[in-house]
Design a protein around this motif. Structure first.
Motif, PDB file in Angstrom:
ATOM      1  N   VAL A 107       1.066  67.602  16.040  1.00  0.00           N
ATOM      2  CA  VAL A 107       1.618  66.542  16.898  1.00  0.00           C
ATOM      3  C   VAL A 107       1.155  65.194  16.332  1.00  0.00           C
ATOM      4  CG1 VAL A 107       1.653  65.562  19.218  1.00  0.00           C
ATOM      5  CG2 VAL A 107       1.636  68.057  18.914  1.00  0.00           C
ATOM      6  N   SER A 108       2.107  64.441  15.771  1.00  0.00           N
ATOM      7  CA  SER A 108       1.747  63.185  15.095  1.00  0.00           C
ATOM      8  C   SER A 108       2.062  61.953  15.944  1.00  0.00           C
ATOM      9  CB  SER A 108       2.504  63.069  13.767  1.00  0.00           C
ATOM     10  OG  SER A 108       3.894  63.093  14.007  1.00  0.00           O
ATOM     11  N   ASP A 109       2.888  62.140  16.955  1.00  0.00           N
ATOM     12  CA  ASP A 109       3.275  61.033  17.841  1.00  0.00           C
ATOM     13  C   ASP A 109       3.333  61.632  19.242  1.00  0.00           C
ATOM     14  OD1 ASP A 109       4.501  59.268  15.537  1.00  0.00           O
ATOM     15  OD2 ASP A 109       5.419  61.246  15.355  1.00  0.00           O
ATOM     16  N   HIS A 110       3.045  60.815  20.256  1.00  0.00           N
ATOM     17  CA  HIS A 110       3.282  61.330  21.611  1.00  0.00           C
ATOM     18  C   HIS A 110       4.371  60.498  22.247  1.00  0.00           C
ATOM     19  CE1 HIS A 110       2.983  63.291  25.373  1.00  0.00           C
ATOM     20  NE2 HIS A 110       2.035  64.096  24.914  1.00  0.00           N
ATOM     21  N   LEU A 111       5.427  61.186  22.676  1.00  0.00           N
ATOM     22  CA  LEU A 111       6.607  60.444  23.116  1.00  0.00           C
ATOM     23  C   LEU A 111       6.466  59.920  24.538  1.00  0.00           C
ATOM     24  CD1 LEU A 111       9.509  62.425  21.470  1.00  0.00           C
ATOM     25  CD2 LEU A 111       8.013  60.703  20.540  1.00  0.00           C
ATOM     26  N   ASP A 112       5.547  60.509  25.325  1.00  0.00           N
ATOM     27  CA  ASP A 112       5.387  60.021  26.700  1.00  0.00           C
ATOM     28  C   ASP A 112       4.600  58.716  26.735  1.00  0.00           C
ATOM     29  OD1 ASP A 112       6.750  62.233  27.551  1.00  0.00           O
ATOM     30  OD2 ASP A 112       4.948  63.404  27.926  1.00  0.00           O
TER      31      ASP A 112
ATOM     32  N   GLY B 270       7.389  70.055  21.603  1.00  0.00           N
ATOM     33  CA  GLY B 270       7.479  69.251  20.377  1.00  0.00           C
ATOM     34  C   GLY B 270       8.922  68.949  20.007  1.00  0.00           C
ATOM     35  N   ILE B 271       9.116  67.782  19.389  1.00  0.00           N
ATOM     36  CA  ILE B 271      10.450  67.441  18.881  1.00  0.00           C
ATOM     37  C   ILE B 271      10.331  67.073  17.401  1.00  0.00           C
ATOM     38  CG2 ILE B 271      10.240  65.072  19.780  1.00  0.00           C
ATOM     39  CD1 ILE B 271      13.325  65.128  20.108  1.00  0.00           C
ATOM     40  N   GLU B 272      11.191  67.683  16.604  1.00  0.00           N
ATOM     41  CA  GLU B 272      11.250  67.389  15.172  1.00  0.00           C
ATOM     42  C   GLU B 272      12.694  67.583  14.724  1.00  0.00           C
ATOM     43  OE1 GLU B 272      12.242  70.707  14.719  1.00  0.00           O
ATOM     44  OE2 GLU B 272      10.928  71.071  13.023  1.00  0.00           O
ATOM     45  N   MET B 273      12.957  67.913  13.464  1.00  0.00           N
ATOM     46  CA  MET B 273      14.347  67.864  13.009  1.00  0.00           C
ATOM     47  C   MET B 273      14.786  69.055  12.145  1.00  0.00           C
ATOM     48  SD  MET B 273      14.674  63.751  12.321  1.00  0.00           S
ATOM     49  CE  MET B 273      16.443  63.755  12.482  1.00  0.00           C
ATOM     50  N   GLU B 274      14.003  70.107  12.066  1.00  0.00           N
ATOM     51  CA  GLU B 274      14.322  71.183  11.107  1.00  0.00           C
ATOM     52  C   GLU B 274      14.219  72.606  11.635  1.00  0.00           C
ATOM     53  OE1 GLU B 274      11.941  68.768  10.420  1.00  0.00           O
ATOM     54  OE2 GLU B 274      13.145  67.480   9.123  1.00  0.00           O
TER      55      GLU B 274
ATOM     56  N   GLY C 160       4.657  70.732   9.043  1.00  0.00           N
ATOM     57  CA  GLY C 160       5.107  69.372   9.277  1.00  0.00           C
ATOM     58  C   GLY C 160       4.516  68.776  10.526  1.00  0.00           C
ATOM     59  N   THR C 161       5.168  67.711  10.959  1.00  0.00           N
ATOM     60  CA  THR C 161       4.707  67.005  12.146  1.00  0.00           C
ATOM     61  C   THR C 161       5.826  66.989  13.180  1.00  0.00           C
ATOM     62  OG1 THR C 161       5.422  64.913  11.183  1.00  0.00           O
ATOM     63  CG2 THR C 161       3.115  65.501  10.891  1.00  0.00           C
ATOM     64  N   CYS C 162       5.430  66.680  14.392  1.00  0.00           N
ATOM     65  CA  CYS C 162       6.430  66.584  15.465  1.00  0.00           C
ATOM     66  C   CYS C 162       5.960  65.571  16.488  1.00  0.00           C
ATOM     67  CB  CYS C 162       6.655  67.947  16.123  1.00  0.00           C
ATOM     68  SG  CYS C 162       5.251  68.578  17.046  1.00  0.00           S
ATOM     69  N   GLY C 163       6.893  65.109  17.282  1.00  0.00           N
ATOM     70  CA  GLY C 163       6.547  64.308  18.447  1.00  0.00           C
ATOM     71  C   GLY C 163       6.136  65.250  19.581  1.00  0.00           C
ATOM     72  N   GLY C 164       5.111  64.874  20.316  1.00  0.00           N
ATOM     73  CA  GLY C 164       4.617  65.714  21.423  1.00  0.00           C
ATOM     74  C   GLY C 164       5.224  65.281  22.742  1.00  0.00           C
TER      75      GLY C 164
ATOM     76  N   SER D  11      14.785  70.696  17.783  1.00  0.00           N
ATOM     77  CA  SER D  11      15.164  70.047  16.522  1.00  0.00           C
ATOM     78  C   SER D  11      16.366  69.158  16.787  1.00  0.00           C
ATOM     79  CB  SER D  11      15.533  71.100  15.474  1.00  0.00           C
ATOM     80  OG  SER D  11      14.491  72.036  15.337  1.00  0.00           O
ATOM     81  N   THR D  12      16.165  67.858  16.607  1.00  0.00           N
ATOM     82  CA  THR D  12      17.257  66.921  16.890  1.00  0.00           C
ATOM     83  C   THR D  12      17.865  66.383  15.595  1.00  0.00           C
ATOM     84  OG1 THR D  12      17.883  64.903  18.059  1.00  0.00           O
ATOM     85  CG2 THR D  12      15.695  64.917  17.065  1.00  0.00           C
ATOM     86  N   ASP D  13      19.142  66.060  15.658  1.00  0.00           N
ATOM     87  CA  ASP D  13      19.802  65.380  14.541  1.00  0.00           C
ATOM     88  C   ASP D  13      19.654  63.866  14.640  1.00  0.00           C
ATOM     89  OD1 ASP D  13      20.668  67.672  13.285  1.00  0.00           O
ATOM     90  OD2 ASP D  13      22.751  67.512  13.945  1.00  0.00           O
ATOM     91  N   CYS D  14      19.158  63.369  15.778  1.00  0.00           N
ATOM     92  CA  CYS D  14      19.088  61.919  15.995  1.00  0.00           C
ATOM     93  C   CYS D  14      17.638  61.466  16.068  1.00  0.00           C
ATOM     94  CB  CYS D  14      19.750  61.526  17.310  1.00  0.00           C
ATOM     95  SG  CYS D  14      21.524  61.576  17.252  1.00  0.00           S
ATOM     96  N   PHE D  15      17.130  60.893  15.015  1.00  0.00           N
ATOM     97  CA  PHE D  15      15.783  60.310  15.125  1.00  0.00           C
ATOM     98  C   PHE D  15      15.851  59.041  15.970  1.00  0.00           C
ATOM     99  CE2 PHE D  15      12.126  57.824  13.827  1.00  0.00           C
ATOM    100  CZ  PHE D  15      11.111  58.774  13.798  1.00  0.00           C
ATOM    101  N   TYR D  16      16.921  58.261  15.765  1.00  0.00           N
ATOM    102  CA  TYR D  16      17.100  57.033  16.548  1.00  0.00           C
ATOM    103  C   TYR D  16      18.264  57.202  17.524  1.00  0.00           C
ATOM    104  CZ  TYR D  16      14.169  54.900  12.991  1.00  0.00           C
ATOM    105  OH  TYR D  16      13.131  54.600  12.157  1.00  0.00           O
TER     106      TYR D  16
HETATM  107  N1  HPA Z   1      11.570  62.739  16.644  1.00  0.00           N
HETATM  108  C1  HPA Z   1      12.044  63.519  15.659  1.00  0.00           C
HETATM  109  N2  HPA Z   1      11.271  63.986  14.700  1.00  0.00           N
HETATM  110  C2  HPA Z   1       9.973  63.681  14.716  1.00  0.00           C
HETATM  111  C3  HPA Z   1       9.418  62.871  15.712  1.00  0.00           C
HETATM  112  C4  HPA Z   1      10.271  62.384  16.715  1.00  0.00           C
HETATM  113  O1  HPA Z   1       9.844  61.673  17.625  1.00  0.00           O
HETATM  114  N3  HPA Z   1       8.073  62.744  15.433  1.00  0.00           N
HETATM  115  C5  HPA Z   1       7.837  63.459  14.311  1.00  0.00           C
HETATM  116  N4  HPA Z   1       8.976  64.023  13.867  1.00  0.00           N
END
Ligand code: HPA
Length: 238
Positions: free
Chosen positions: A202-207, A177-181, A90-94, A155-160
């Motif tokens: 890493v599909s997004d960079h959160l910084d 990395g941050i993702e949800m699983e 999968g993907t995650c935020g970096g 792994s977070t339960d809150c995307f938003y």
């Molecule tokens: N947060 C949670 N899950 C994600 C993110 C994120 O920023 N990017 C890709 N998966």
């Protein structure tokens, strides 16, 4: 026999499962990397395919978003279909010193979810990857020329609208990395006794709020799927 969420016959799902979140990505990956993929699940549109890779049976199936959805599919795959190893792709935020497109091999899964605590007496479980899958992935990445990084993920339960202080905590603990699983998958693997690993692009960079284009995400996923297969299959026939 089937399950409430999987219609495949027992025997139609391989011992090794690659588990992207998105069922359409499961279909895409199955057709890109497996020989003769055949659809084995469409219940709730959670597409799954079984095919062959270097002669060995492999299933690629979607697991949905978040720990609750992933846990439903993983539990049924393991308990009813006898699956022995599951690699989340999968993907995650970096966070911090990682770049878009980097590949993370998740050594550990921290979380804000209560899922593991609910089954661990309210205590904090150190959800971790299967060591031999992780070691195989490190070796396969270096053979394939992929600069993969072994890292902790969250792994977070809150995307938003999650904890505004979370990013600082993650940086402070060198989580990349941050993702949800992943934390749920690793907790289940420890309790149920199967092998698990998460391999994440890493599909997004959160910084700095940069995001990978969709086409690049798909190509990254194929690269990760090949890495997952090389990690799972070589030493684990069947
Ligand atoms: N947060 C949670 N899950 C994600 C993110 C994120 O920023 N990017 C890709 N998966």
């Amino acid at each position: 026999m089937s399950t409430p969420h999987i219609e495949a016959a027992v025997g139609a799902i391989a011992n090794t499962v690659l588990l992207p979140g998105d069922p359409l990505r499961a279909r895409f990956v199955a057709h890109e990397v497996l020989d003769s993929p055949a659809q084995v699940n469409a219940r709730r549109n959670m597409l799954g395919y079984t095919g062959r890779w270097h002669g060995q049976a492999v299933t690629v199936m979607g697991g949905g978003m978040g720990i609750p959805s992933t846990a439903i599919y993983v539990t049924e795959l393991v308990r009813v279909y006898g699956v022995r190893r599951i690699i989340r792709i999968g993907t995650c935020g970096g966070i911090g010193e990682v770049n878009l497109g980097d590949v993370l091999l998740a050594q550990s899964g921290s979380t804000d979810s209560r899922f593991n605590r609910m089954q661990f007496g309210g205590h904090d479980l150190a959800g971790c990857a299967d060591f031999s899958l992780l070691r195989n992935a490190v070796d396969a990445a270096s053979r394939q020329g992929i600069a993969a990084r072994v890292a902790g993920v969250f792994s977070t339960d809150c995307f938003y609208d999650g904890d505004p202080a979370l990013l600082a905590h993650l940086r402070r603990h060198r989580i990349c990395g941050i993702e949800m699983e992943t934390a749920g998958l690793y907790g289940l693997a420890m309790r149920e006794g199967f092998q698990a690993l998460s391999i994440l692009a890493v599909s997004d960079h959160l910084d700095n709020d940069v995001h990978m284009p969709a086409e690049q995400r798909e190509q990254g996923l194929v690269q990760i799927a090949r890495l997952a297969l090389a990690s799972a299959i070589n030493e684990n026939p069947g």
